[in-house]
Each structure stands twice: as structure tokens, then as C-alpha cells.
Motif scaffolding. Sequence first.
Motif, mmCIF file in Angstrom:
data_model
loop_
_atom_site.group_PDB
_atom_site.id
_atom_site.type_symbol
_atom_site.label_atom_id
_atom_site.label_comp_id
_atom_site.label_asym_id
_atom_site.label_seq_id
_atom_site.Cartn_x
_atom_site.Cartn_y
_atom_site.Cartn_z
ATOM 1 N N THR A 28 -7.581 -4.705 -1.164
ATOM 2 C CA THR A 28 -6.718 -5.461 -0.264
ATOM 3 C C THR A 28 -6.903 -6.941 -0.566
ATOM 4 O OG1 THR A 28 -8.382 -5.620 1.498
ATOM 5 C CG2 THR A 28 -6.867 -3.730 1.562
ATOM 6 N N SER A 33 -5.522 -10.798 1.068
ATOM 7 C CA SER A 33 -4.740 -11.504 2.080
ATOM 8 C C SER A 33 -5.020 -12.993 2.000
ATOM 9 C CB SER A 33 -5.060 -10.976 3.484
ATOM 10 O OG SER A 33 -6.411 -11.240 3.824
ATOM 11 N N VAL A 56 5.618 -11.530 -6.829
ATOM 12 C CA VAL A 56 4.302 -10.896 -6.710
ATOM 13 C C VAL A 56 4.167 -9.844 -7.800
ATOM 14 C CG1 VAL A 56 2.705 -9.674 -5.187
ATOM 15 C CG2 VAL A 56 4.383 -11.259 -4.217
ATOM 16 N N ILE A 83 1.717 -7.101 -9.662
ATOM 17 C CA ILE A 83 0.533 -6.281 -9.445
ATOM 18 C C ILE A 83 0.036 -5.687 -10.755
ATOM 19 C CG2 ILE A 83 -0.306 -4.200 -8.257
ATOM 20 C CD1 ILE A 83 2.035 -4.982 -6.172
ATOM 21 N N GLY A 90 5.873 -5.368 -10.130
ATOM 22 C CA GLY A 90 5.573 -5.887 -8.793
ATOM 23 C C GLY A 90 6.802 -6.070 -7.931
ATOM 24 N N THR A 145 -0.312 -10.251 2.988
ATOM 25 C CA THR A 145 -1.296 -9.182 2.798
ATOM 26 C C THR A 145 -0.775 -8.196 1.767
ATOM 27 O OG1 THR A 145 -2.030 -9.360 5.101
ATOM 28 C CG2 THR A 145 -2.660 -7.372 3.906
ATOM 29 N N LEU A 146 -1.604 -7.920 0.761
ATOM 30 C CA LEU A 146 -1.279 -6.929 -0.269
ATOM 31 C C LEU A 146 -2.306 -5.810 -0.196
ATOM 32 C CD1 LEU A 146 0.303 -6.010 -2.807
ATOM 33 C CD2 LEU A 146 -1.273 -7.434 -4.155
ATOM 34 N N CYS A 156 -3.297 -2.128 -1.909
ATOM 35 C CA CYS A 156 -3.090 -1.197 -3.010
ATOM 36 C C CYS A 156 -4.078 -0.045 -2.867
ATOM 37 C CB CYS A 156 -3.300 -1.900 -4.352
ATOM 38 S SG CYS A 156 -2.138 -3.252 -4.659
ATOM 39 N N VAL A 199 1.563 1.084 -2.505
ATOM 40 C CA VAL A 199 1.437 -0.369 -2.556
ATOM 41 C C VAL A 199 2.282 -0.958 -1.433
ATOM 42 C CG1 VAL A 199 1.799 -2.444 -3.932
ATOM 43 C CG2 VAL A 199 1.092 -0.321 -5.058
ATOM 44 N N LEU A 231 3.171 -4.680 0.586
ATOM 45 C CA LEU A 231 3.097 -6.136 0.691
ATOM 46 C C LEU A 231 3.674 -6.539 2.041
ATOM 47 C CD1 LEU A 231 2.659 -8.975 -0.674
ATOM 48 C CD2 LEU A 231 5.061 -8.824 -1.366
#
Length: 215
Positions: free
Chosen positions: A58, A60, A106, A108, A117, A132-133, A135, A140, A142
Motif C-alpha cells: 500500500t 499513500s 499513475v 504500477i 497503470g 492511496t494505492l 496492490c 489494484v 487507486l
Amino acid sequence: MKKENASVFWTIALYLALSTICVTAKKLKANNNQLSASPGLLVPNTKIGEVYGTADYTLSFDITPTGTIPDWASILHFTNGGNCCKFGQRSPGFWFIQGSTTRLHVRIGDSTDGNWGFDTDDLPLFACTKITLECKGKDVKLTVGKKEYTATQPTKRYEGHLDVYAADNFNPAAKAMVSNLEYTALSTAVIPLRHYMYNLQDEEMNVAHKENMDN
């Protein structure tokens, strides 16, 4: 008050207001599974740490855009070396999309596409937005403020050493302030290597090197 002095006054006042809203003083942490920092105003080629990244994690942070530029604008970049688009070079990375926008680009990354992404809608200027991401496995998510974007990971994410920049040296820095950055690995075998703190509040950079210690 002269026009020139008034302009300087309001520029300083805006900076202080944004600092109060979005940038909070925070101790750095560097342990077996977490990287934390509050970079403040973004500066090109500013390395804020190194971490052993895992596939599940995670991430953020809070961001306050203060303007736009015509180019791609770097915010955060976790990379195993280089800009794009080999596996691990964007794990993850955040930019504002070119064309004077505050839309987030974004990336990833995936074993089949190092530039995989999301793109988002515009963020509001001069307002603090929490990013906040998450995974986890193939999932996934976002979260940008109150809006969520979801996707299914095509194959797998990178695991290994990552350098962390806010901002990188491949694009101009975004006109923004970043704070409360938290990276937490959710897989096993996370080994932070070393950590730096950058204090940009007075437009000066202070570097503090912290050796990793066993808990």
C-alpha cells in the motif's frame, strides 16, 4: 502597500497556508516493511530513500497542486533504475499528465508492460487531496480523494530494490507539495537499505542518514 510588496506578501501567505493545511511535521520511519517521509515542495532529482519493494503493498500520500506546467511533471517515482519502461522502472510512479493538467498519470508496472497503470481526472488546485494505492494479488485500487479507480493486474508486479524520488530527474518537478507519504509492504522479505530525510520548508535541504537497525 506597493504592488511588488503585496505580491510577495500574498505568495508567502499562500505558501504558509498550504503548509498548514497539507504538510504536517512527521518523524521518518525505516523498518523492515515501511518507508515514510514528508518531502514538502517537490524538487527535481530528490532521492528520499531506498526500499526493497514487494508485489503486494500500500502507498499513500497527501498532495496539494500549486500550479501546472506544459510537460509531464514528476511527483513520486519508485524505480530499479531508469525512467521507462522496463520491468521495475515504474513500481510505482506518479506524474501530472502533460498539457498543463493536474490529472494523475499513475504507473504500477507489470511483467508484460512496464508502463501499465491508471490515468485520473484533474485534482483541484490549492487543495489537499489524499492518494492511496493498494496492490494485493491481482486487485489494484487507486483512491483519489473520494473517487476510486480499480483494475486487474495483467500478470505480476516487480519485487526487488527500488530507489524512491520526489521528484525524479527525468521530467520537471510538478508544482505541488507532498506530505505524509507511507509505503507499506504486504509481502514477506522487505529489506530497507538506507533512508534520507529532506526538509524543504525553508527552501533548504537538510539530509539526515539513518542506518537500518534490527528490531
